[in-house]
Structures are given as C-alpha cells and as structure tokens.
Write a protein that holds these residues in place. Structure first.
Motif, PDB file in Angstrom:
ATOM      1  N   MET A 217      24.785  14.946 -19.236  1.00 35.50           N
ATOM      2  CA  MET A 217      25.502  16.248 -19.961  1.00 35.50           C
ATOM      3  C   MET A 217      24.670  17.036 -20.495  1.00 35.50           C
ATOM      4  N   ILE A 218      23.029  16.123 -21.099  1.00 40.14           N
ATOM      5  CA  ILE A 218      22.624  17.001 -21.577  1.00 40.14           C
ATOM      6  C   ILE A 218      21.059  17.542 -20.643  1.00 40.14           C
ATOM      7  N   LYS A 219      20.478  19.240 -20.736  1.00 45.08           N
ATOM      8  CA  LYS A 219      20.048  19.351 -20.359  1.00 45.08           C
ATOM      9  C   LYS A 219      19.031  19.544 -20.967  1.00 45.08           C
ATOM     10  N   GLU A 220      17.601  19.377 -20.553  1.00 45.11           N
ATOM     11  CA  GLU A 220      16.445  19.281 -21.392  1.00 45.11           C
ATOM     12  C   GLU A 220      14.968  20.638 -20.507  1.00 45.11           C
ATOM     13  N   PHE A 221      14.868  21.346 -21.667  1.00 45.05           N
ATOM     14  CA  PHE A 221      14.566  23.276 -21.563  1.00 45.05           C
ATOM     15  C   PHE A 221      12.843  23.483 -21.544  1.00 45.05           C
ATOM     16  N   ALA A 222      12.030  23.905 -21.371  1.00 43.85           N
ATOM     17  CA  ALA A 222      10.899  24.521 -21.540  1.00 43.85           C
ATOM     18  C   ALA A 222      11.069  25.535 -22.205  1.00 43.85           C
ATOM     19  N   LEU A 223      10.472  25.624 -23.792  1.00 44.57           N
ATOM     20  CA  LEU A 223      10.820  27.071 -24.188  1.00 44.57           C
ATOM     21  C   LEU A 223       9.067  27.825 -24.626  1.00 44.57           C
ATOM     22  N   ASP A 224       9.161  29.478 -24.340  1.00 43.85           N
ATOM     23  CA  ASP A 224       8.553  29.310 -24.807  1.00 43.85           C
ATOM     24  C   ASP A 224       8.554  29.851 -26.277  1.00 43.85           C
ATOM     25  N   PRO A 225       7.247  29.299 -26.347  1.00 43.64           N
ATOM     26  CA  PRO A 225       7.237  29.796 -28.360  1.00 43.64           C
ATOM     27  C   PRO A 225       7.277  31.419 -28.601  1.00 43.64           C
ATOM     28  N   ASP A 226       6.493  32.496 -27.692  1.00 39.53           N
ATOM     29  CA  ASP A 226       6.559  33.940 -27.729  1.00 39.53           C
ATOM     30  C   ASP A 226       8.024  33.883 -26.992  1.00 39.53           C
ATOM     31  N   ALA A 227       8.960  33.336 -27.045  1.00 30.70           N
ATOM     32  CA  ALA A 227      10.106  34.002 -26.531  1.00 30.70           C
ATOM     33  C   ALA A 227      11.098  34.275 -27.568  1.00 30.70           C
ATOM     34  N   ILE A 228      10.776  33.800 -29.032  1.00 31.16           N
ATOM     35  CA  ILE A 228      11.696  33.405 -29.779  1.00 31.16           C
ATOM     36  C   ILE A 228      10.898  33.678 -30.918  1.00 31.16           C
ATOM     37  N   THR A 229      10.240  34.621 -30.990  1.00 31.37           N
ATOM     38  CA  THR A 229       9.422  34.375 -32.417  1.00 31.37           C
ATOM     39  C   THR A 229       9.483  36.864 -32.724  1.00 31.37           C
ATOM     40  N   SER A 230       9.807  36.859 -31.907  1.00 26.08           N
ATOM     41  CA  SER A 230       9.791  38.416 -31.829  1.00 26.08           C
ATOM     42  C   SER A 230      10.927  39.066 -33.443  1.00 26.08           C
ATOM     43  N   SER A 231      11.481  38.262 -33.459  1.00 27.47           N
ATOM     44  CA  SER A 231      12.283  38.724 -34.771  1.00 27.47           C
ATOM     45  C   SER A 231      13.231  37.227 -35.437  1.00 27.47           C
ATOM     46  N   TYR A 232      13.632  37.177 -36.790  1.00 28.97           N
ATOM     47  CA  TYR A 232      13.878  35.818 -37.187  1.00 28.97           C
ATOM     48  C   TYR A 232      15.620  36.426 -36.307  1.00 28.97           C
ATOM     49  N   ARG A 233      16.227  36.930 -36.050  1.00 24.98           N
ATOM     50  CA  ARG A 233      17.389  36.832 -35.526  1.00 24.98           C
ATOM     51  C   ARG A 233      17.442  36.667 -34.200  1.00 24.98           C
ATOM     52  N   GLU A 234      16.258  36.864 -32.812  1.00 31.22           N
ATOM     53  CA  GLU A 234      16.268  36.263 -32.347  1.00 31.22           C
ATOM     54  C   GLU A 234      15.990  35.145 -32.315  1.00 31.22           C
ATOM     55  N   PHE A 235      14.889  34.568 -33.276  1.00 30.75           N
ATOM     56  CA  PHE A 235      15.174  32.464 -33.167  1.00 30.75           C
ATOM     57  C   PHE A 235      15.980  32.415 -33.543  1.00 30.75           C
ATOM     58  N   CYS A 236      16.873  32.424 -34.584  1.00 31.02           N
ATOM     59  CA  CYS A 236      18.458  32.100 -34.624  1.00 31.02           C
ATOM     60  C   CYS A 236      19.154  32.438 -33.345  1.00 31.02           C
ATOM     61  N   TYR A 237      19.349  33.320 -32.640  1.00 33.78           N
ATOM     62  CA  TYR A 237      19.945  33.338 -31.364  1.00 33.78           C
ATOM     63  C   TYR A 237      19.803  32.378 -30.361  1.00 33.78           C
ATOM     64  N   PHE A 238      18.220  32.010 -30.267  1.00 33.72           N
ATOM     65  CA  PHE A 238      17.917  31.237 -29.018  1.00 33.72           C
ATOM     66  C   PHE A 238      18.137  29.931 -29.829  1.00 33.72           C
ATOM     67  N   THR A 239      18.109  29.352 -30.840  1.00 32.58           N
ATOM     68  CA  THR A 239      17.674  27.958 -31.324  1.00 32.58           C
ATOM     69  C   THR A 239      19.418  27.674 -31.675  1.00 32.58           C
ATOM     70  N   GLU A 240      19.776  28.435 -31.962  1.00 29.47           N
ATOM     71  CA  GLU A 240      21.123  28.251 -32.402  1.00 29.47           C
ATOM     72  C   GLU A 240      21.753  27.572 -31.149  1.00 29.47           C
ATOM     73  N   LYS A 241      21.630  27.712 -29.485  1.00 29.21           N
ATOM     74  CA  LYS A 241      22.018  27.181 -28.419  1.00 29.21           C
ATOM     75  C   LYS A 241      21.583  26.204 -28.572  1.00 29.21           C
ATOM     76  N   PHE A 242      20.663  25.433 -29.640  1.00 29.11           N
ATOM     77  CA  PHE A 242      20.213  24.040 -28.322  1.00 29.11           C
ATOM     78  C   PHE A 242      20.553  22.594 -30.232  1.00 29.11           C
ATOM     79  N   GLY A 243      20.284  22.021 -28.636  1.00 34.31           N
ATOM     80  CA  GLY A 243      20.918  20.569 -29.847  1.00 34.31           C
ATOM     81  C   GLY A 243      21.465  19.483 -28.785  1.00 34.31           C
ATOM     82  N   VAL A 244      21.661  18.089 -29.039  1.00 36.90           N
ATOM     83  CA  VAL A 244      22.083  17.012 -27.840  1.00 36.90           C
ATOM     84  C   VAL A 244      24.481  17.111 -28.186  1.00 36.90           C
ATOM     85  N   SER A 245      24.042  18.392 -29.084  1.00 38.16           N
ATOM     86  CA  SER A 245      26.071  18.697 -29.860  1.00 38.16           C
ATOM     87  C   SER A 245      26.065  19.761 -28.682  1.00 38.16           C
TER      88      SER A 245
END
Length: 286
Positions: A1-29
């Motif tokens: 039920m839990i998927k492990e992703f490789a996430l490019d650091p450059d994919a999430i840092t163009s803005s704080y909004r983008e950082f939140c958009y991506f990282t809020e989708k992650f977590g065991v829950s």
C-alpha cells in the motif's frame, strides 16, 4: 500500500508553493514516501533552494518546512547513494535499475517509462496514484503484504489484536509471513493482546513460536485487560495500518473471506503508538 518515490530536489524548489504542493502528497498516511536518495537528499533540497532563492524569504520558508519532515515522509531504506559525480537523474536511473522505485519524479524530461516529469504529476497519474484503503482477501500474504514496506524498514513492529494466538494456524501464518520479511533485521516484534487467557499459559504458547524468529529479531508479549482492547493494528515508528477483522487469516475457511485495511493518519498513529507503549512486557524472547 506504500509507494517509494525518487524525487528530484530541483523538481520541488522553484517556489515555496511548489514545495508545499508536492510534499503534502507524501507521507505513510498518504500511501507515498520520498526515498532518502541519495542519503543527503535533504541537503540537496537545501542546496537547490539556495541556488534559486538566495537572500529571499522563500529559501528560509522551504528550509523551515523541510526541517519539520518526519521519518514518515522521507524514508531511508538503506539505498546506496550512487556515483557522486553523476547528475541526480543519472544516479536515480542506475539505482532504479538495481532496485525499482514506484517512479522517479524529475525536474527535466527523460525518455524513460518510469520517469514522471514534475509538471505531469497529479493524483490521477497511474504511477503516482496511491490507495489509502484496500479490500483484500484474508490470506497471510495479503494481510502482511499491505504492511510489507513498513515491516521491512522499521525497528519496532507492534501487532495489536486482543485474540492473537500463535498456536492457532490462522495467527501463526501471518506471524511467519512477518518473520520472512525480517532476516538480517534487529527489529523487535511486540504482540499486544488481551488477558482472556492466563499469563502463564500465554507465555507457554508464545514460547513455542520463538524458533520462527530470524537471528537478531526479538519478540515481546504485552497483555491488557480485555475491556481495554478492541481495534486491530500493525503499528511501527513510522506509520500504521488498521485491520477491520484482525491479524488472523481465513485460509482454513469458516470466517470472513475479505478484509479492509486502512492506512492510519499520522495523529492517530501517534496516539495508538503511545497507547501501546505504556506497559512492560510479561515476556521477551530470545
């Protein structure tokens, strides 16, 4: 039920909004975690944010949020970091060939079926989509398979079921399945069950299954008043799952053929973790 992703650091840092958009989708829950790949992944995120936002409040906001990430979001599963002279995406592709991620999320387009361009990722992307609740057959393999990622990468595994009895095949098979995931581990498997059977008799029953424990793995038995227990869980330090029927299979028939398994919300997991961390074990093996 839990998927492990490789996430490019450059994919999430163009803005704080983008950082939140991506990282809020992650977590065991959420059914998704970010691989600590390479091991200094957090530093690479900080470096990427600094390059783009040096001297700006945007940088400090990204770093502050990153520092709040727990081990339920960024998972260190012991992956090697690869060749440091290569680009992140090249290292990720090499590691993916060795041990596949659910997908690689990249800041730049790459012609590879398992690489998702960051701008193409959404909740409905087949490779990104995750299930937070599943209906499964009540086989030992399916029951424990839902928790396999957590079991393989946890130090403490709490099995909570008021009727857990390893002398009964329907409980023995799931316990054997858990043990099959732990060779080379130093994990502690804690059994939390009710006192409907006398302590001495329970200790005798559990002692019979010690031989199935892999070398280095310990087992503890915790007992509670029957009135205190009801729900069934597998809980680890990083996350947990709720089992509707329980941690017994139905491979011999006679019971419910299916089970519903739900990933715990982080706050619920923390509460239940604390609830089942207050008693001392009545026995420890080996």
């Amino acid at each position: 039920m839990i998927k492990e992703f490789a996430l490019d650091p450059d994919a999430i840092t163009s803005s704080y909004r983008e950082f939140c958009y991506f990282t809020e989708k992650f977590g065991v829950s959420q059914g998704r975690v970010i691989a600590a790949f390479p091991k200094k992944w957090r530093k690479l995120v900080c470096d990427s944010a600094l390059r783009q936002h040096k001297g700006k409040i945007e940088f400090s906001k990204i770093v502050e949020r990153l520092n709040k990430f727990g081990n339920d979001i960024v998972f260190d599963t012991g992956r090697p970091s690869g060749e440091g002279s290569q680009t992140w995406i090249d290292r990720a592709l090499v590691e993916h060939a060795r041990k596949p991620f659910a997908a690689i999320i990249s800041a730049t387009a790459v012609n590879h079926p398992d690489v998702l361009l960051k701008d193409e990722v959404d909740e409905e992307s087949p490779r990104f989509k995750a299930a937070r609740q599943c209906a499964i057959p009540r086989t030992a393999q399916a029951l424990i398979g839902c928790a396999e990622f957590l079991i393989r990468h946890s130090k403490i595994i709490k099995l909570v079921d008021p009727h857990f009895d390893p002398t009964k095949p329907r409980y023995q098979r799931p316990l054997e399945q858990i043990c099959s995931l732990l060779p080379g581990s130093k994990a502690i498997v804690e059994i939390h069950r009710s006192d409907e059977v006398a302590n001495d008799e329970l200790i005798r029953r559990f002692k019979q299954c010690v031989s199935m424990l892999p070398s280095g793995v310990r087992m503890q038995l915790h007992i509670y008043e029957k009135a205190q227990m009801h729900n069934r869980f597998i809980i680890t330090e990083s996350g947990g799952l709720i089992y509707g029927v329980g941690l017994s299979d139905n491979e011999d028939g006679g019971g419910a053929p299916d089970e519903e398994v739900t990933l715990m919300e982080t706050a619920v997991k923390n509460t239940r973790w604390n609830d089942y961390s207050k008693t001392s074990p009545v026995a420890i093996w080996p």
